[in-house]
Scaffold this active site. Structure first.
Site, PDB file in Angstrom:
ATOM      1  N   ASP A  50       0.744  -1.112  -0.037  1.00  0.00           N
ATOM      2  CA  ASP A  50       0.024   0.065   0.047  1.00  0.00           C
ATOM      3  C   ASP A  50       0.852   1.340   0.102  1.00  0.00           C
ATOM      4  O   ASP A  50       2.172   1.141   0.294  1.00  0.00           O
ATOM      5  CB  ASP A  50      -0.937  -0.023   1.321  1.00  0.00           C
ATOM      6  CG  ASP A  50      -1.962  -1.020   1.209  1.00  0.00           C
ATOM      7  OD1 ASP A  50      -2.233  -1.489   0.261  1.00  0.00           O
ATOM      8  OD2 ASP A  50      -2.645  -1.140   2.381  1.00  0.00           O
ATOM      9  N   ARG A  56      -1.698  -0.877  -8.652  1.00  0.00           N
ATOM     10  CA  ARG A  56      -2.967  -0.238  -7.788  1.00  0.00           C
ATOM     11  C   ARG A  56      -2.907   1.061  -8.172  1.00  0.00           C
ATOM     12  O   ARG A  56      -2.058   1.974  -7.396  1.00  0.00           O
ATOM     13  CB  ARG A  56      -3.349  -0.687  -6.692  1.00  0.00           C
ATOM     14  CG  ARG A  56      -4.559  -0.104  -6.203  1.00  0.00           C
ATOM     15  CD  ARG A  56      -4.680  -0.369  -4.730  1.00  0.00           C
ATOM     16  NE  ARG A  56      -4.568  -1.626  -4.299  1.00  0.00           N
ATOM     17  CZ  ARG A  56      -4.065  -1.877  -2.942  1.00  0.00           C
ATOM     18  NH1 ARG A  56      -3.917  -0.972  -2.067  1.00  0.00           N
ATOM     19  NH2 ARG A  56      -4.041  -3.161  -2.751  1.00  0.00           N
TER      20      ARG A  56
HETATM   21  C1  LIG Z   1      -9.034  -1.277  -3.277  1.00  0.00           C
HETATM   22  C2  LIG Z   1      -8.628   0.096  -2.767  1.00  0.00           C
HETATM   23  C3  LIG Z   1      -7.122   0.352  -2.138  1.00  0.00           C
HETATM   24  C4  LIG Z   1      -6.719   1.618  -1.808  1.00  0.00           C
HETATM   25  N1  LIG Z   1      -5.292   1.809  -1.291  1.00  0.00           N
HETATM   26  C5  LIG Z   1      -4.848   3.048  -1.220  1.00  0.00           C
HETATM   27  C6  LIG Z   1      -3.718   3.043  -0.910  1.00  0.00           C
HETATM   28  O1  LIG Z   1      -2.829   2.168  -0.891  1.00  0.00           O
HETATM   29  N2  LIG Z   1      -3.130   4.480  -0.568  1.00  0.00           N
HETATM   30  C7  LIG Z   1      -3.927   5.473  -0.473  1.00  0.00           C
HETATM   31  O2  LIG Z   1      -3.503   6.472  -0.270  1.00  0.00           O
HETATM   32  N3  LIG Z   1      -5.225   5.197  -0.699  1.00  0.00           N
HETATM   33  C8  LIG Z   1      -5.745   4.087  -1.182  1.00  0.00           C
HETATM   34  N4  LIG Z   1      -7.071   4.036  -1.397  1.00  0.00           N
HETATM   35  C9  LIG Z   1      -8.059   4.938  -1.184  1.00  0.00           C
HETATM   36  C10 LIG Z   1      -8.133   6.031  -2.326  1.00  0.00           C
HETATM   37  O3  LIG Z   1      -7.031   6.732  -2.574  1.00  0.00           O
HETATM   38  C11 LIG Z   1      -9.233   6.984  -2.314  1.00  0.00           C
HETATM   39  O4  LIG Z   1      -9.095   7.864  -1.110  1.00  0.00           O
HETATM   40  C12 LIG Z   1     -10.718   6.318  -2.032  1.00  0.00           C
HETATM   41  O5  LIG Z   1     -10.793   5.231  -2.955  1.00  0.00           O
HETATM   42  C13 LIG Z   1     -11.714   7.380  -2.430  1.00  0.00           C
HETATM   43  O6  LIG Z   1     -11.757   7.970  -3.752  1.00  0.00           O
HETATM   44  P1  LIG Z   1     -12.647   6.864  -4.813  1.00  0.00           P
HETATM   45  O7  LIG Z   1     -11.865   7.137  -6.228  1.00  0.00           O
HETATM   46  O8  LIG Z   1     -13.274   5.798  -4.469  1.00  0.00           O
HETATM   47  O9  LIG Z   1     -13.737   8.138  -5.244  1.00  0.00           O
HETATM   48  P2  LIG Z   1     -14.237   9.502  -4.343  1.00  0.00           P
HETATM   49  O10 LIG Z   1     -13.367  10.548  -5.201  1.00  0.00           O
HETATM   50  O11 LIG Z   1     -14.089   9.166  -3.023  1.00  0.00           O
HETATM   51  O12 LIG Z   1     -15.752   9.559  -4.789  1.00  0.00           O
HETATM   52  C14 LIG Z   1     -16.152   9.941  -6.188  1.00  0.00           C
HETATM   53  C15 LIG Z   1     -17.637   9.692  -6.424  1.00  0.00           C
HETATM   54  O13 LIG Z   1     -17.520   8.152  -6.358  1.00  0.00           O
HETATM   55  C16 LIG Z   1     -18.963   7.830  -5.573  1.00  0.00           C
HETATM   56  N5  LIG Z   1     -18.470   6.963  -4.578  1.00  0.00           N
HETATM   57  C17 LIG Z   1     -17.639   6.976  -3.933  1.00  0.00           C
HETATM   58  N6  LIG Z   1     -17.686   6.282  -2.889  1.00  0.00           N
HETATM   59  C18 LIG Z   1     -18.955   5.728  -2.817  1.00  0.00           C
HETATM   60  C19 LIG Z   1     -19.588   4.818  -2.231  1.00  0.00           C
HETATM   61  N7  LIG Z   1     -19.150   4.298  -1.004  1.00  0.00           N
HETATM   62  N8  LIG Z   1     -20.633   4.465  -2.393  1.00  0.00           N
HETATM   63  C20 LIG Z   1     -21.379   4.977  -3.449  1.00  0.00           C
HETATM   64  N9  LIG Z   1     -20.601   6.046  -4.278  1.00  0.00           N
HETATM   65  C21 LIG Z   1     -19.442   6.360  -3.951  1.00  0.00           C
HETATM   66  C22 LIG Z   1     -19.520   9.305  -5.338  1.00  0.00           C
HETATM   67  O14 LIG Z   1     -20.407   9.515  -6.686  1.00  0.00           O
HETATM   68  C23 LIG Z   1     -18.504  10.097  -5.244  1.00  0.00           C
HETATM   69  O15 LIG Z   1     -18.831  11.590  -5.712  1.00  0.00           O
HETATM   70  C24 LIG Z   1      -7.821   2.656  -1.914  1.00  0.00           C
HETATM   71  C25 LIG Z   1      -8.782   2.646  -2.368  1.00  0.00           C
HETATM   72  C26 LIG Z   1      -9.166   1.318  -2.794  1.00  0.00           C
HETATM   73  C27 LIG Z   1     -10.672   1.385  -3.327  1.00  0.00           C
END
Ligand SMILES: Cc1cc2nc3c(=O)[nH]c(=O)nc-3n(C[C@H](O)[C@H](O)[C@H](O)COP(=O)(O)OP(=O)(O)OC[C@H]3O[C@@H](n4cnc5c(N)ncnc54)[C@H](O)[C@@H]3O)c2cc1C
Length: 305
Positions: free
Chosen positions: A132, A182
């Site tokens: 990560d 990732r």
């Molecule tokens: C599998 C995985 C591993 C990750 N590993 C890391 C890592 O190693 N380091 C790191 O810094 N970050 C990590 N992250 C977190 C990542 O950086 C983001 O902070 C997090 O995923 C939120 O961004 P997003 O792209 O999902 O959408 P966002 O920008 O949070 O949301 C965009 C839009 O997506 C939709 N949405 C978002 N969440 C939901 C929900 N729960 N239900 C319904 N609609 C939703 C909404 O319409 C929202 O407006 C990881 C995320 C995932 C999924």
């Protein structure tokens, strides 16, 4: 309002008293919707069910910083035992880990030693390990360690965060290592000196990185719950004839469950990131901060018990 609630939950995530209370009461008050359990054994039936449904998994033993060499070795032994349990139970699961939990803040040789042991065990069982990405101050060192290990071990992935200015260059540099990346937007609070502050810029950069890594021919995990990012990827792979064997979508356990199954039905590979362990409190609060709508199921969890 959103900013106030975000800061409130980020503030709560660092509260030591609540953290201790959380450990005493366990995950039953809502956290069990997004955490696989307090032990790996509790997570096993959930992983089996997800696998049965066609979803793949990556498990993450919650907990970041360690204070001593002994603790970091204990953490690496736990990773090894998790890999052995995945193999023993024939689970379709990878593992994810954080280098701070293996002593990154203590000394680099210690992390390398711990990672060597974990990577050897993972290779023996053909299980992938993803490192990560933590906050920007640890990004450079994490990528150096990844590159050094990738020279020797095949089953290793890491994470690139689209909010960092440096990420485009990092993806270029990693090209020579045939990386399993990732790609995420980024989860930490970063300064404007190192990261884009505006969401549209982060989104645009994530799209650029997805395109670059896929067209470079490398295996790519698109880790986002955002429909705009998911749809962009679908269009891109269609346009360039990229096989579904070269990429997967990843989402957090308990988030957008219906979307996970919809993507499966459309023929895409989907992996669920399942955290487990008794250190779940900070993770739970950070998810509430990220998306206040998640509070609804937390409250439902409290009142339905
Ligand atoms: C599998 C995985 C591993 C990750 N590993 C890391 C890592 O190693 N380091 C790191 O810094 N970050 C990590 N992250 C977190 C990542 O950086 C983001 O902070 C997090 O995923 C939120 O961004 P997003 O792209 O999902 O959408 P966002 O920008 O949070 O949301 C965009 C839009 O997506 C939709 N949405 C978002 N969440 C939901 C929900 N729960 N239900 C319904 N609609 C939703 C909404 O319409 C929202 O407006 C990881 C995320 C995932 C999924």
């Amino acid at each position: 309002m959103e900013a106030i609630s975000k800061n409130f939950f980020l503030y709560l995530s660092n509260n030591k008293v609540l953290d201790r209370l959380a450990k005493r009461f366990g995950t039953r008050f809502g956290a069990d919707k997004i955490v696989g359990g307090e032990t790996f054994s509790q997570a096993i039936p959930l992983i089996k069910q997800l696998n049965h449904d066609g979803l793949q998994v990556t498990v993450d033993h919650l907990g970041e910083f360690v204070d001593s060499e002994a603790e970091s070795r204990k953490r690496s032994q736990e990773c090894i035992e998790t890999i052995q349990a995945i193999a023993h139970h024939q689970l379709n699961s990878e593992i994810s880990l954080k280098l701070t939990s293996l002593g990154l803040d203590l000394n680099k040789e210690l992390v390398m030693e711990n990672m060597e042991r974990i990577s050897q065990e993972a290779e023996r069982h053909d299980i992938t390990v993803t490192i990560d990405m933590e906050d920007s101050s640890r990004c450079g060192e994490t990528l150096e360690i990844y590159k050094a290990l990738k020279e020797k071990y095949h089953n290793l992935g890491t994470v690139i965060q689209a909010y960092l200015y440096r990420s485009n260059e990092d993806v270029d540099e990693l090209h020579a290592y045939d990386p399993y990346l990732r790609l995420v937007k980024g989860a930490y609070k970063e300064s404007g000196k190192v990261a884009f502050a505006d969401k549209p810029e982060v989104d645009a950069n994530l799209k650029r990185l997805i395109k670059k890594n896929l067209l470079n021919g490398h295996y790519t995990a698109i880790a986002s719950h955002d429909d705009a990012i998911i749809n962009f990827t679908k269009e891109l792979v269609k346009e360039h004839g990229i096989s579904t064997d070269q990429f997967e979508f990843q989402m957090l356990y308990g988030m957008r469950n219906q979307t996970q199954y919809d993507l499966l039905k459309e023929g895409y590979k989907v992996r669920v990131y399942m955290p487990y362990g008794d250190d779940w409190y900070g993770y739970f609060m950070r998810r509430l901060a990220e998306r206040p709508a998640n509070i609804a199921f937390a409250i439902k969890g409290i009142f339905s018990k």
